[in-house]
Design a protein around this motif. Sequence first.
Motif, PDB file in Angstrom:
ATOM      1  N   ALA A 197      45.994 115.475  13.470  1.00  0.00           N
ATOM      2  CA  ALA A 197      45.342 114.683  14.595  1.00  0.00           C
ATOM      3  C   ALA A 197      44.603 113.423  13.943  1.00  0.00           C
ATOM      4  O   ALA A 197      44.519 112.310  14.422  1.00  0.00           O
ATOM      5  CB  ALA A 197      43.936 115.607  15.297  1.00  0.00           C
ATOM      6  N   THR A 230      45.317 115.743  33.987  1.00  0.00           N
ATOM      7  CA  THR A 230      45.933 116.207  32.782  1.00  0.00           C
ATOM      8  C   THR A 230      45.815 115.351  31.869  1.00  0.00           C
ATOM      9  O   THR A 230      45.385 115.485  30.575  1.00  0.00           O
ATOM     10  CB  THR A 230      47.193 116.793  33.032  1.00  0.00           C
ATOM     11  N   LYS A 260      43.479 114.912  28.253  1.00  0.00           N
ATOM     12  CA  LYS A 260      44.099 114.809  27.063  1.00  0.00           C
ATOM     13  C   LYS A 260      43.329 113.765  26.177  1.00  0.00           C
ATOM     14  O   LYS A 260      43.300 113.687  25.125  1.00  0.00           O
ATOM     15  CB  LYS A 260      45.700 114.721  27.219  1.00  0.00           C
ATOM     16  N   ILE A 284      48.094 109.362  19.820  1.00  0.00           N
ATOM     17  CA  ILE A 284      47.458 110.259  20.090  1.00  0.00           C
ATOM     18  C   ILE A 284      48.565 111.569  19.914  1.00  0.00           C
ATOM     19  O   ILE A 284      49.810 111.397  20.004  1.00  0.00           O
ATOM     20  CB  ILE A 284      47.056 110.458  21.898  1.00  0.00           C
ATOM     21  N   ARG A 315      40.268 114.649  24.807  1.00  0.00           N
ATOM     22  CA  ARG A 315      40.430 115.670  23.941  1.00  0.00           C
ATOM     23  C   ARG A 315      40.604 114.803  22.484  1.00  0.00           C
ATOM     24  O   ARG A 315      40.413 115.075  21.392  1.00  0.00           O
ATOM     25  CB  ARG A 315      41.506 116.663  23.995  1.00  0.00           C
ATOM     26  N   GLN A 316      41.498 113.678  22.774  1.00  0.00           N
ATOM     27  CA  GLN A 316      41.781 112.849  21.527  1.00  0.00           C
ATOM     28  C   GLN A 316      40.678 112.301  21.047  1.00  0.00           C
ATOM     29  O   GLN A 316      40.497 112.229  19.597  1.00  0.00           O
ATOM     30  CB  GLN A 316      42.636 111.783  22.030  1.00  0.00           C
ATOM     31  N   GLU A 354      49.335 115.713  21.684  1.00  0.00           N
ATOM     32  CA  GLU A 354      48.689 116.488  22.726  1.00  0.00           C
ATOM     33  C   GLU A 354      49.935 117.830  22.681  1.00  0.00           C
ATOM     34  O   GLU A 354      50.781 117.754  21.947  1.00  0.00           O
ATOM     35  CB  GLU A 354      49.119 115.853  24.004  1.00  0.00           C
ATOM     36  N   CYS A 355      49.282 118.901  23.086  1.00  0.00           N
ATOM     37  CA  CYS A 355      49.937 120.100  23.221  1.00  0.00           C
ATOM     38  C   CYS A 355      50.145 120.523  24.633  1.00  0.00           C
ATOM     39  O   CYS A 355      49.037 120.598  25.293  1.00  0.00           O
ATOM     40  CB  CYS A 355      49.545 121.252  22.074  1.00  0.00           C
ATOM     41  N   ASP A 356      51.314 120.806  24.915  1.00  0.00           N
ATOM     42  CA  ASP A 356      51.580 121.543  26.198  1.00  0.00           C
ATOM     43  C   ASP A 356      52.296 123.082  25.875  1.00  0.00           C
ATOM     44  O   ASP A 356      53.178 123.288  25.555  1.00  0.00           O
ATOM     45  CB  ASP A 356      52.770 120.714  26.763  1.00  0.00           C
ATOM     46  N   HIS A 388      38.860 115.028  18.993  1.00  0.00           N
ATOM     47  CA  HIS A 388      39.805 115.343  17.562  1.00  0.00           C
ATOM     48  C   HIS A 388      39.335 114.232  16.525  1.00  0.00           C
ATOM     49  O   HIS A 388      39.122 114.909  15.563  1.00  0.00           O
ATOM     50  CB  HIS A 388      40.916 115.342  17.908  1.00  0.00           C
TER      51      HIS A 388
END
Length: 360
Positions: A320, A105, A109, A329, A112-113, A331-333, A116
């Motif tokens: 972002a 996880t 993430k 950073i 992904r940063q 992030e989305c949960d 972005h």
Amino acid sequence: MLNALPLPVLTIGADEQILHCNHAAEAFFDYSARLMQRRRLRDIIPFASPIIALVAEVRRRRASVSEYRVELTQPRLGLERSVDVFATPLGDDGDAVVMMLQERTIADKMNRQLTHRGAARSMVALGAMLAHEIKNPLAGIRGAAQLLESTGAEEDRLLTRLICDESDRIVRIVERMELFGDERPSDRGAVNVHGVLDQVKRSAQSGFARHIRFIETYDPSLPPVLGNRDQLIQVILNLVKNAAEAIGPDAVEGEITLSTAFRTGLRLQVPGSRERVSLPIEVAVRDNGPGISADLLPDLFDPFVTTKAQGSGLGLALVAKIVGDHGGIVECDPAPRRTAFRILLPMSSARDGRESAVDP
């Protein structure tokens, strides 16, 4: 020493008997150490899991083996996790194996940063190009439509008004994209993030979120954030507005939770240098709306990605970019009725390491 590690570590003996586990493993498997030591590996991991075969291969080869992105199902907890597994023999006999798990996880993430930030940087050149190549011709189109509107028949005025309205809408989109091209360094200092949240809440409650209940869960001892106050307000306001729109205007029990916390252990390397910056300050915006589709999550912060019928898809991309410019950073949960956006930011400190004076 093993208990100080943040990753789950297990020592597995002959017949897959669990000989030892650290505190992180207890939390990961939701078993106490005493209970774990009464069980075998296949009692806490499904029999068909590749992890069982990996441990057997370590014993057979008497060498370290690693496997990445292993799907680990835990029916008792109702969880399915993706983990990286590292296993090595303990001692010369090869019977005992030490295994460490790293949940994917956090790593995903972080990856992904970087994506972005790359997408945001690509918008810089695009925004500058659009400002020059689109806004000027649109001004001419709008001017011509206004002339036709003043001289045309009544039925034609509806069409000329449509041309003007659509031209204005395109200009607004281009102006938002121009924000990506603003590479000027901003003034940054010690910012009280609770003051930022309070201002955003007051603004939201007086406008688009007047029908929504706000819940505040703050850490009163939180140190100041190193950032630009106006830009941080823009980020939080964008996330709160998205949360309010997800809840909807007709919701009777809509809730948005604003929270802060101090988290230790996460460090991020600054691009272009070897310096690693700690990101201990967490700011979260949660809502009880319907949630975000899992298919949308990987591209959520990319430009022009949106689920709104009238949305431009630039809001989260700008979030972002600003957070990335701050060295943090976002992030989305996603989850039904409890979607959370978390921002991790660096702490502000004076040159001698003392806490800096805080802007309210």
